[in-house]
Design a protein around this motif. Structure first.
Motif, PDB file in Angstrom:
ATOM      1  N   GLN A 155      34.868  27.923  39.105  1.00  0.00           N
ATOM      2  CA  GLN A 155      35.632  28.616  40.051  1.00  0.00           C
ATOM      3  C   GLN A 155      36.942  28.767  40.639  1.00  0.00           C
ATOM      4  OE1 GLN A 155      34.732  24.320  41.567  1.00  0.00           O
ATOM      5  NE2 GLN A 155      32.639  24.340  42.368  1.00  0.00           N
ATOM      6  N   VAL A 156      37.998  28.408  39.895  1.00  0.00           N
ATOM      7  CA  VAL A 156      38.699  28.793  40.140  1.00  0.00           C
ATOM      8  C   VAL A 156      38.649  30.461  39.505  1.00  0.00           C
ATOM      9  CG1 VAL A 156      40.784  28.991  38.493  1.00  0.00           C
ATOM     10  CG2 VAL A 156      40.345  26.532  39.754  1.00  0.00           C
ATOM     11  N   GLN A 157      38.363  31.044  38.291  1.00  0.00           N
ATOM     12  CA  GLN A 157      38.208  31.713  37.835  1.00  0.00           C
ATOM     13  C   GLN A 157      37.580  32.464  38.625  1.00  0.00           C
ATOM     14  OE1 GLN A 157      37.374  32.582  33.328  1.00  0.00           O
ATOM     15  NE2 GLN A 157      36.935  35.499  34.143  1.00  0.00           N
ATOM     16  N   ASP A 158      36.082  32.078  39.321  1.00  0.00           N
ATOM     17  CA  ASP A 158      36.068  33.187  40.232  1.00  0.00           C
ATOM     18  C   ASP A 158      36.749  33.261  41.486  1.00  0.00           C
ATOM     19  OD1 ASP A 158      33.093  33.824  41.568  1.00  0.00           O
ATOM     20  OD2 ASP A 158      33.504  33.238  43.366  1.00  0.00           O
ATOM     21  N   ILE A 159      37.419  32.609  41.705  1.00  0.00           N
ATOM     22  CA  ILE A 159      38.785  33.046  42.568  1.00  0.00           C
ATOM     23  C   ILE A 159      39.290  33.781  42.571  1.00  0.00           C
ATOM     24  CG2 ILE A 159      40.702  31.265  44.394  1.00  0.00           C
ATOM     25  CD1 ILE A 159      38.459  29.163  44.746  1.00  0.00           C
ATOM     26  N   LEU A 160      40.434  33.842  41.303  1.00  0.00           N
ATOM     27  CA  LEU A 160      40.827  34.843  41.023  1.00  0.00           C
ATOM     28  C   LEU A 160      40.770  35.759  41.133  1.00  0.00           C
ATOM     29  CD1 LEU A 160      42.276  32.901  37.844  1.00  0.00           C
ATOM     30  CD2 LEU A 160      43.707  33.071  40.198  1.00  0.00           C
ATOM     31  N   ASN A 161      39.135  36.346  40.816  1.00  0.00           N
ATOM     32  CA  ASN A 161      39.038  37.379  40.626  1.00  0.00           C
ATOM     33  C   ASN A 161      38.687  37.630  41.828  1.00  0.00           C
ATOM     34  OD1 ASN A 161      38.503  36.782  37.599  1.00  0.00           O
ATOM     35  ND2 ASN A 161      35.784  36.506  38.366  1.00  0.00           N
ATOM     36  N   GLN A 162      38.358  37.278  43.096  1.00  0.00           N
ATOM     37  CA  GLN A 162      38.349  37.824  44.545  1.00  0.00           C
ATOM     38  C   GLN A 162      39.445  38.443  44.986  1.00  0.00           C
ATOM     39  OE1 GLN A 162      35.643  37.614  46.094  1.00  0.00           O
ATOM     40  NE2 GLN A 162      34.617  37.429  44.321  1.00  0.00           N
ATOM     41  N   VAL A 163      40.638  37.524  44.525  1.00  0.00           N
ATOM     42  CA  VAL A 163      41.662  37.693  44.671  1.00  0.00           C
ATOM     43  C   VAL A 163      42.526  39.370  44.681  1.00  0.00           C
ATOM     44  CG1 VAL A 163      44.033  37.466  44.675  1.00  0.00           C
ATOM     45  CG2 VAL A 163      42.683  35.331  45.140  1.00  0.00           C
ATOM     46  N   PHE A 164      41.858  39.136  43.193  1.00  0.00           N
ATOM     47  CA  PHE A 164      42.366  40.413  42.571  1.00  0.00           C
ATOM     48  C   PHE A 164      41.661  41.412  43.107  1.00  0.00           C
ATOM     49  CE2 PHE A 164      41.154  44.587  40.168  1.00  0.00           C
ATOM     50  CZ  PHE A 164      42.643  44.253  38.912  1.00  0.00           C
ATOM     51  N   LEU A 165      39.931  41.458  43.302  1.00  0.00           N
ATOM     52  CA  LEU A 165      39.120  42.894  44.192  1.00  0.00           C
ATOM     53  C   LEU A 165      40.054  42.836  45.449  1.00  0.00           C
ATOM     54  CD1 LEU A 165      36.093  41.225  42.726  1.00  0.00           C
ATOM     55  CD2 LEU A 165      37.241  43.056  42.153  1.00  0.00           C
ATOM     56  N   LYS A 166      40.449  41.828  46.225  1.00  0.00           N
ATOM     57  CA  LYS A 166      40.295  42.139  47.589  1.00  0.00           C
ATOM     58  C   LYS A 166      41.503  42.646  47.829  1.00  0.00           C
ATOM     59  CE  LYS A 166      37.402  39.760  50.365  1.00  0.00           C
ATOM     60  NZ  LYS A 166      36.788  40.430  51.426  1.00  0.00           N
ATOM     61  N   ARG A 167      42.592  42.227  47.074  1.00  0.00           N
ATOM     62  CA  ARG A 167      43.730  43.264  47.109  1.00  0.00           C
ATOM     63  C   ARG A 167      43.678  44.552  45.868  1.00  0.00           C
ATOM     64  NH1 ARG A 167      48.468  38.393  45.104  1.00  0.00           N
ATOM     65  NH2 ARG A 167      48.920  37.310  47.009  1.00  0.00           N
ATOM     66  N   ALA A 168      43.034  44.774  45.350  1.00  0.00           N
ATOM     67  CA  ALA A 168      43.136  45.919  44.759  1.00  0.00           C
ATOM     68  C   ALA A 168      42.072  46.891  45.854  1.00  0.00           C
ATOM     69  CB  ALA A 168      41.872  46.164  43.333  1.00  0.00           C
ATOM     70  N   GLN A 169      41.422  46.507  47.153  1.00  0.00           N
ATOM     71  CA  GLN A 169      40.644  47.128  47.830  1.00  0.00           C
ATOM     72  C   GLN A 169      41.608  47.789  48.918  1.00  0.00           C
ATOM     73  OE1 GLN A 169      37.853  45.045  49.762  1.00  0.00           O
ATOM     74  NE2 GLN A 169      36.453  44.861  48.127  1.00  0.00           N
ATOM     75  N   ARG A 170      43.207  47.023  49.046  1.00  0.00           N
ATOM     76  CA  ARG A 170      43.586  47.232  49.946  1.00  0.00           C
ATOM     77  C   ARG A 170      44.710  47.918  49.607  1.00  0.00           C
ATOM     78  NH1 ARG A 170      43.795  41.149  50.402  1.00  0.00           N
ATOM     79  NH2 ARG A 170      42.541  40.953  52.460  1.00  0.00           N
ATOM     80  N   GLN A 171      45.024  48.131  48.371  1.00  0.00           N
ATOM     81  CA  GLN A 171      45.842  49.483  47.670  1.00  0.00           C
ATOM     82  C   GLN A 171      45.782  50.706  48.486  1.00  0.00           C
ATOM     83  OE1 GLN A 171      45.204  49.189  43.284  1.00  0.00           O
ATOM     84  NE2 GLN A 171      47.342  47.824  43.291  1.00  0.00           N
ATOM     85  N   PRO A 172      47.178  50.894  48.516  1.00  0.00           N
ATOM     86  CA  PRO A 172      47.525  52.896  49.344  1.00  0.00           C
ATOM     87  C   PRO A 172      46.799  53.619  48.560  1.00  0.00           C
ATOM     88  CG  PRO A 172      49.122  51.978  49.011  1.00  0.00           C
ATOM     89  CD  PRO A 172      48.474  50.506  48.920  1.00  0.00           C
ATOM     90  N   ALA A 173      46.029  54.695  48.926  1.00  0.00           N
ATOM     91  CA  ALA A 173      45.540  55.582  47.637  1.00  0.00           C
ATOM     92  C   ALA A 173      46.758  56.833  47.330  1.00  0.00           C
ATOM     93  CB  ALA A 173      44.057  56.703  48.432  1.00  0.00           C
TER      94      ALA A 173
END
Length: 334
Positions: free
Chosen positions: A269-287
């Motif tokens: 569960q911890v790794q799953d949440i960390l993965n979600q944090v990564f994905l959410k932040r990657a989506q917000r990166q400016p092009a």
């Protein structure tokens, strides 16, 4: 008559001395009460036994443990105990400051901020090396949000692949995580590729370097936690969750695991949440905006003639001819 051997002579008419001369009396009840009150304060502050404090007092006064305190010992005993009270109060206050600091250091990047601050201000690298006053000043700064929280340096978003130095940095962190968890380094790299959205054999974009670094460091920190929660995940992140991100992760944990911020989480569960944090932040990166992709909104029709006009403007004799040529070309185009 000869005086008794060893007896002191006294003037005629003076009454004989008694064994209990001034100062040789036992402690009065008032004196004993004063000392006992001081000892009670020391015991409360230091969690010592009263017998231990009495023994230490006699030792400081140069008395044997079985020797009773007398009235003449009272001034020195009172001074000694007052000093002990002062030291105990300082130690107690310092312990409270350290406890409060420990609670704050677990939040966000406070530990790194404090480490940087005490190194710059006091030339120290550990809280244990600071004086009580220095500890209080650090605590006050943290409580008042006056200590700059260093944020990880953000690299400009770009589609270029990782540089060799960046790849080596991630490789070292993967090795540390492997040593801490026993997980295969190959599987860790595979997870990183999947998070970055690239296939096996492709290069990870450099724009994910900071996010992957945070992901690896958080995983290593949390692998040492026996009872991780959403709060401990927040504390383990080098770049803490912002309020909006915290709400997203709280909602995600509730929906996926029926877990609150205080619920104990499994390693998966911890790794799953960390993965979600990564994905959410990657989506917000400016092009990234590459300069060679920028095109003018419209190309004026007279652009081809700008450079020739610059040349002929330097030669007045050709100005009239050039003007006629340009007007003719414009008439043809239009």
């Amino acid at each position: 008559m000869q005086p008794i051997q060893g007896a002191a002579t006294r003037p005629s008419g003076e009454p004989p001395s008694t064994p209990s001369a001034a100062g040789e009396f036992p402690l009065s009840s008032k004196q004993r009460t004063v000392l006992e009150r001081l000892i009670t304060r020391i015991v409360a502050l230091n969690q010592q036994q009263s017998a231990e404090v009495w023994a230490g007092l006699k030792h400081d006064l140069g008395l044997k443990s079985e020797t009773p305190l007398l009235s003449r010992h009272f001034p020195a005993a009172e001074q000694n105990l007052n000093q002990r009270v002062s030291v105990a109060q300082t130690s107690h206050a310092t312990r409270q400051v350290v406890q409060q600091l420990s609670e704050l250091l677990a939040q966000g990047n406070n530990r790194q901020a404090v480490s940087d601050y005490i190194r710059q201000q006091f030339g120290q690298t550990a809280l244990s090396q600071l004086t009580p006053e220095q500890l209080k000043s650090v605590l006050t700064l943290l409580q008042n949000n006056q200590l700059a929280i260093p944020q990880p340096q953000q690299r400009q978003a770009t589609d270029r692949p990782l540089l060799p130095a960046e790849h080596n940095s991630l490789n070292k962190q993967v090795a540390k995580l492997t040593a801490a968890t026993g997980e295969s380094g190959k599987l860790i790299w595979q997870s990183m590729l999947e998070l970055s959205g690239v296939k096996t054999g492709e290069l990870i974009p450099a724009k994910h370097f900071t996010l992957l670094t945070t992901w690896l460091q958080a995983r290593q920190t949390l692998s040492q936690q026996n009872a991780p929660t959403l709060h401990t995940i927040q504390a383990a992140l080098k770049q803490p969750l912002e309020p909006a991100e915290w709400q997203e992760m709280t909602d995600y944990s509730q929906q996926r695991f029926q877990a609150t911020p205080q619920t104990l989480l499994s390693a998966a569960q911890v790794q799953d949440i960390l993965n979600q944090v990564f994905l959410k932040r990657a989506q917000r990166q400016p092009a990234a905006l590459e300069t060679h992709h920028i095109q003018p909104i419209a190309s004026p029709i007279w652009a081809p003639f700008i450079e020739p006009m610059k040349v002929v403007s330097a030669r007045p004799g050709m100005a009239l001819v050039a003007l006629v040529v340009v007007m003719a070309l414009l008439w043809i185009v239009l």
